[in-house]
Design an enzyme around this catalytic site. Structure first.
Site, PDB file in Angstrom:
ATOM      1  N   LYS A  49       0.842  -1.204   0.000  1.00  0.00           N
ATOM      2  CA  LYS A  49       0.000   0.000   0.000  1.00  0.00           C
ATOM      3  C   LYS A  49       0.877   1.255   0.000  1.00  0.00           C
ATOM      4  O   LYS A  49       0.709   2.148  -0.797  1.00  0.00           O
ATOM      5  CB  LYS A  49      -0.912  -0.037   1.227  1.00  0.00           C
ATOM      6  CG  LYS A  49      -1.834   1.141   1.342  1.00  0.00           C
ATOM      7  CD  LYS A  49      -2.824   0.964   2.481  1.00  0.00           C
ATOM      8  CE  LYS A  49      -3.578   2.263   2.734  1.00  0.00           C
ATOM      9  NZ  LYS A  49      -4.548   2.156   3.818  1.00  0.00           N
TER      10      LYS A  49
ATOM     11  N   GLU B   4      10.442  -4.886   4.486  1.00  0.00           N
ATOM     12  CA  GLU B   4      10.473  -6.292   4.084  1.00  0.00           C
ATOM     13  C   GLU B   4      10.161  -6.436   2.599  1.00  0.00           C
ATOM     14  O   GLU B   4      10.855  -7.141   1.855  1.00  0.00           O
ATOM     15  CB  GLU B   4       9.442  -7.114   4.888  1.00  0.00           C
ATOM     16  CG  GLU B   4       9.730  -7.257   6.359  1.00  0.00           C
ATOM     17  CD  GLU B   4       9.155  -6.117   7.191  1.00  0.00           C
ATOM     18  OE1 GLU B   4       8.917  -5.015   6.632  1.00  0.00           O
ATOM     19  OE2 GLU B   4       8.965  -6.326   8.403  1.00  0.00           O
TER      20      GLU B   4
ATOM     21  N   GLY C  53      -4.930  -2.008   4.849  1.00  0.00           N
ATOM     22  CA  GLY C  53      -4.187  -3.140   4.303  1.00  0.00           C
ATOM     23  C   GLY C  53      -4.858  -4.480   4.576  1.00  0.00           C
ATOM     24  O   GLY C  53      -4.984  -5.341   3.711  1.00  0.00           O
ATOM     25  N   ARG C  54      -5.330  -4.657   5.813  1.00  0.00           N
ATOM     26  CA  ARG C  54      -5.922  -5.953   6.197  1.00  0.00           C
ATOM     27  C   ARG C  54      -7.319  -6.146   5.638  1.00  0.00           C
ATOM     28  O   ARG C  54      -7.952  -7.162   5.891  1.00  0.00           O
ATOM     29  CB  ARG C  54      -5.895  -6.093   7.722  1.00  0.00           C
ATOM     30  CG  ARG C  54      -6.525  -4.927   8.472  1.00  0.00           C
ATOM     31  CD  ARG C  54      -6.128  -4.948   9.938  1.00  0.00           C
ATOM     32  NE  ARG C  54      -6.632  -3.807  10.703  1.00  0.00           N
ATOM     33  CZ  ARG C  54      -5.990  -2.655  10.843  1.00  0.00           C
ATOM     34  NH1 ARG C  54      -4.829  -2.456  10.239  1.00  0.00           N
ATOM     35  NH2 ARG C  54      -6.498  -1.681  11.584  1.00  0.00           N
TER      36      ARG C  54
ATOM     37  N   GLU D 284      -4.878  -6.555  14.649  1.00  0.00           N
ATOM     38  CA  GLU D 284      -4.374  -5.243  14.260  1.00  0.00           C
ATOM     39  C   GLU D 284      -5.515  -4.217  14.330  1.00  0.00           C
ATOM     40  O   GLU D 284      -5.286  -3.032  14.534  1.00  0.00           O
ATOM     41  CB  GLU D 284      -3.764  -5.301  12.844  1.00  0.00           C
ATOM     42  CG  GLU D 284      -2.762  -4.196  12.599  1.00  0.00           C
ATOM     43  CD  GLU D 284      -1.983  -4.361  11.305  1.00  0.00           C
ATOM     44  OE1 GLU D 284      -2.570  -4.215  10.226  1.00  0.00           O
ATOM     45  OE2 GLU D 284      -0.769  -4.639  11.365  1.00  0.00           O
TER      46      GLU D 284
ATOM     47  N   HIS E 188      -5.458 -33.401  17.426  1.00  0.00           N
ATOM     48  CA  HIS E 188      -4.346 -34.233  17.901  1.00  0.00           C
ATOM     49  C   HIS E 188      -3.211 -33.382  18.469  1.00  0.00           C
ATOM     50  O   HIS E 188      -2.101 -33.885  18.657  1.00  0.00           O
ATOM     51  CB  HIS E 188      -3.847 -35.119  16.759  1.00  0.00           C
ATOM     52  CG  HIS E 188      -4.898 -36.117  16.333  1.00  0.00           C
ATOM     53  ND1 HIS E 188      -5.033 -37.346  16.938  1.00  0.00           N
ATOM     54  CD2 HIS E 188      -5.894 -36.022  15.428  1.00  0.00           C
ATOM     55  CE1 HIS E 188      -6.053 -37.989  16.387  1.00  0.00           C
ATOM     56  NE2 HIS E 188      -6.596 -37.199  15.468  1.00  0.00           N
TER      57      HIS E 188
ATOM     58  N   LYS F 154       9.121  -0.776  13.839  1.00  0.00           N
ATOM     59  CA  LYS F 154       9.694  -0.644  12.486  1.00  0.00           C
ATOM     60  C   LYS F 154      10.812   0.393  12.478  1.00  0.00           C
ATOM     61  O   LYS F 154      11.883   0.185  11.916  1.00  0.00           O
ATOM     62  CB  LYS F 154       8.613  -0.147  11.514  1.00  0.00           C
ATOM     63  CG  LYS F 154       7.536  -1.129  11.149  1.00  0.00           C
ATOM     64  CD  LYS F 154       6.705  -0.492  10.040  1.00  0.00           C
ATOM     65  CE  LYS F 154       5.351  -1.125   9.914  1.00  0.00           C
ATOM     66  NZ  LYS F 154       4.501  -0.439   8.947  1.00  0.00           N
TER      67      LYS F 154
HETATM   68  O1  LIG Z   1       1.075  -2.722   2.250  1.00  0.00           O
HETATM   69  P1  LIG Z   1       2.185  -2.132   3.037  1.00  0.00           P
HETATM   70  O2  LIG Z   1       2.152  -0.620   3.024  1.00  0.00           O
HETATM   71  O3  LIG Z   1       3.517  -2.655   2.566  1.00  0.00           O
HETATM   72  O4  LIG Z   1       2.009  -2.536   4.554  1.00  0.00           O
HETATM   73  C1  LIG Z   1       2.039  -3.879   4.937  1.00  0.00           C
HETATM   74  C2  LIG Z   1       1.464  -4.080   6.300  1.00  0.00           C
HETATM   75  O5  LIG Z   1       2.181  -3.343   7.265  1.00  0.00           O
HETATM   76  C3  LIG Z   1       1.293  -2.830   8.245  1.00  0.00           C
HETATM   77  O6  LIG Z   1       1.240  -1.460   8.103  1.00  0.00           O
HETATM   78  C4  LIG Z   1       1.704  -3.173   9.645  1.00  0.00           C
HETATM   79  O7  LIG Z   1       3.059  -3.281   9.823  1.00  0.00           O
HETATM   80  C5  LIG Z   1      -0.033  -3.485   7.956  1.00  0.00           C
HETATM   81  O8  LIG Z   1      -1.105  -2.764   8.396  1.00  0.00           O
HETATM   82  C6  LIG Z   1       0.035  -3.641   6.481  1.00  0.00           C
HETATM   83  O9  LIG Z   1      -0.909  -4.566   6.022  1.00  0.00           O
END
Ligand SMILES: O=P(O)(O)OC[C@H]1O[C@](O)(CO)[C@@H](O)[C@@H]1O
Length: 543
Positions: free
Chosen positions: A207, A213, A267-268, A353, A384, A504
């Site tokens: 987003k 990452e 995002g979620r 979240e 199990h 972060k």
């Molecule tokens: O889509 P982006 O901006 O890379 O963010 C990834 C994820 O990181 C977050 O901001 C949380 O670390 C989430 O809310 C989001 O889904």
């Protein structure tokens, strides 16, 4: 309601009712009212909910519904669907529901034709997916695409990854999807293993397009591709999904190959929009739109059904009942479907979240527990592993069981056995076995206590005809709205996530201390200092 809902008359009545009901066993509730099994059910779209095995009576439901009314749920639902800025801490509308509105619906928010924009993106995604699926879109060497790799994390990974796993039986174009999220190099290494750069398409999903990452994995993937096919290959093998066109261009992806969304999609809550591109490529635009129609069906139900007959409302209010009145710490989600093996992980982000907050939307501290902890595994594997604790442990763990009548493909009656397990578990959890029953079977007296199954452990059972794109959409929308209802009662902003920001930033600040040639001189705290030193020592760096 503004302010502290726990001070309301409705809350007090629930507390009193809890005192009266908490000592009752489900066996008693069923004995007093056998008709509850037939009555305490609900239908929404294709989903059937049995909530009779809850430590609740009709009166409980009435009181819970009164609490939802008191919390202003009705107005909140209208506010969300109407595009009001209910995400107050970020001053944004919350319009994931617009991602699945029909093309002829109208919604203009802040001067933007939301539905028109949503469908323009959906059409572009569909056209692109069709090109990839039909092999018209070719890689740099002229070969068609056989693997799509989604690079994203959190909401830009869990949604499409969960849904691809759920719907992989519908992936009919011979295109596999893979998902990489972790900054652990093992993740990208494993994802790229066995892939041919010439037939691989990367969808960089972020987003913000600033996430460490994702950008790191994307850079590694880019180097892997360029090493094999050269710089010019990038435009044929990389597309992006983002709200940030500038950063996408900076990364070197042609904005022509970017699929957008908007800041009013969290995002979620985003995989039914452009974040679902990798899924759409795998299952095709038609199936994707079937999934959207499933979401829409649940939205419609949520918006229009009276609260007492409203599946998300009832399930959410039962969540509040256990969290805030019984003190339950967690909620298990147990899909009797191997295909839904990522569903609990997906729900963890969605719920935790969203509602893992200690202050209300107005900044005042909450006075009760918020944010259900979701966890789970597909049945029967969980049986199990951890069901022992569910059955005989000291904790109360309400659970959602999810099953389907038809398998995609059966083998020698396995599916009926799967469902028999689901039904057996919910029955055993609710009714258990008494000491008398166990002794009556000739069990030695000293063993009887070990075998007693206390029961009185509440469950919801959701049954659907089959796991299809549509029923998956209904299921996901159901939980989205559960989160919404719970957030409304707790009065929190379910659409921000400030709590993840500090970590972060600190990781970025700390990285040089790990990698520098010179031993670092400043640390955030004494414990971290010791760990940095140990890490450097283990890595053979000067301390
Ligand atoms: O889509 P982006 O901006 O890379 O963010 C990834 C994820 O990181 C977050 O901001 C949380 O670390 C989430 O809310 C989001 O889904």
């Amino acid at each position: 309601m503004n302010g502290d809902i726990t001070q309301s008359q409705e809350w007090a009545e629930l507390a009193k009712h809890h005192d009266e009901l908490a000592g009752k066993h489900l066996r008693e509730l069923f004995a007093e009212d056998p008709g509850r099994a037939g009555r305490m059910t609900l239908t929404a779209g294709d989903l059937h909910l049995d909530y009779a095995k809850h430590r609740a009576t009709e009166e409980t439901i009435d009181l819970l519904v009164a609490l939802a009314e008191r919390a202003g749920l009705r107005e909140r639902v209208s506010a969300m669907f109407g595009g009001e800025h209910i995400n107050v801490s970020e001053d944004r509308a919350v319009l994931h529901v617009a991602l699945r509105m029909r093309e002829n619906a109208e919604l203009v928010v802040d001067g933007q034709d939301v539905v028109g924009d949503v469908h323009a993106v959906l059409d572009r995604m569909s056209a692109f997916s069709d090109r990839v699926r039909s092999k018209e879109w070719r890689g740099a060497t002229g070969q068609p695409i056989s693997t799509v790799v989604n690079i994203g994390i959190g909401g830009s990974d869990l949604g499409p990854a969960m849904a691809y796993e759920a719907l992989r039986d519908y992936a009919d174009a011979g295109i596999e999807a893979r998902f990489v999220s972790n900054i652990d190099p093992a993740d990208i290494t494993g994802t790229l293993a066995g892939l041919d750069p010439a037939t691989t398409l990367f969808v960089v999903s972020s987003k913000t397009f600033t996430t460490l990452e994702t950008l790191t994995n994307a850079r590694v993937a880019r180097s892997w591709l360029v090493a094999a096919l050269g710089e010019d290959a990038v435009s044929r093998h990389f597309v992006a999904v983002s709200t940030n066109a500038e950063k996408v261009a900076e990364f070197g992806i042609d904005p022509e190959n970017m699929f957008g969304f908007w800041d009013w999609v969290g995002g979620r809550y985003s995989y039914d929009g452009a974040i679902g591109l990798s899924l759409m490529i795998a299952i095709g635009p038609e199936r994707f739109r079937e999934m959207l129609s499933g979401f829409r069906e649940m939205d419609q139900h949520f918006r229009t059904a009276p609260f007492k007959a409203n599946m998300p409302v009832i399930m959410a209010m039962l969540g509040i009942w256990y969290t805030d009145f019984f003190g339950a710490e967690t909620r298990a989600v147990l899909p009797y479907s191997q295909r839904l093996h990522r569903f609990p992980a997906y729900l963890q982000q969605l719920t935790m979240e969203s509602n893992g907050k200690s202050v209300r939307a107005d900044g005042s501290p909450v006075t009760v527990a918020t944010g259900e902890i979701f966890w789970g595994e597909p049945g029967t594997n969980g049986q199990h592993a951890f069901y022992q604790l569910l059955h005989q442990g000291t904790r109360l763990v309400p659970a959602d069981f999810i099953g389907f009548a038809e398998p995609y493909e059966d083998r020698e009656g396995m599916h009926d056995l799967l469902t028999a397990n689901l039904l057996a578990q919910t029955s055993a959890l609710a009714f258990g076995r008494t000491a008398e029953e166990i002794a009556g079977e000739g069990t030695p007296a000293e063993i009887v206590p070990h075998k007693v199954m206390p029961g009185n452990r509440p469950t919801s059972t959701i049954l659907a005809p089959k796991l299809t794109p549509s029923t998956l959409g209904q299921l996901v929308a159901l939980y989205e709205h559960i989160v919404f209802v719970e957030g409304t009662v707790w009065g929190v902003d379910s659409f921000d996530q400030w709590g993840v920001e500090l970590g972060k930033k600190m990781a970025l600040d700390l990285a040089p201390a790990l990698t520098s040639d010179e031993p670092p001189t400043s640390f955030p705290d004494a414990s971290t200092e010791e760990l940095v030193k140990k890490y450097r020592e283990l890595r053979g760096r000067r301390v």
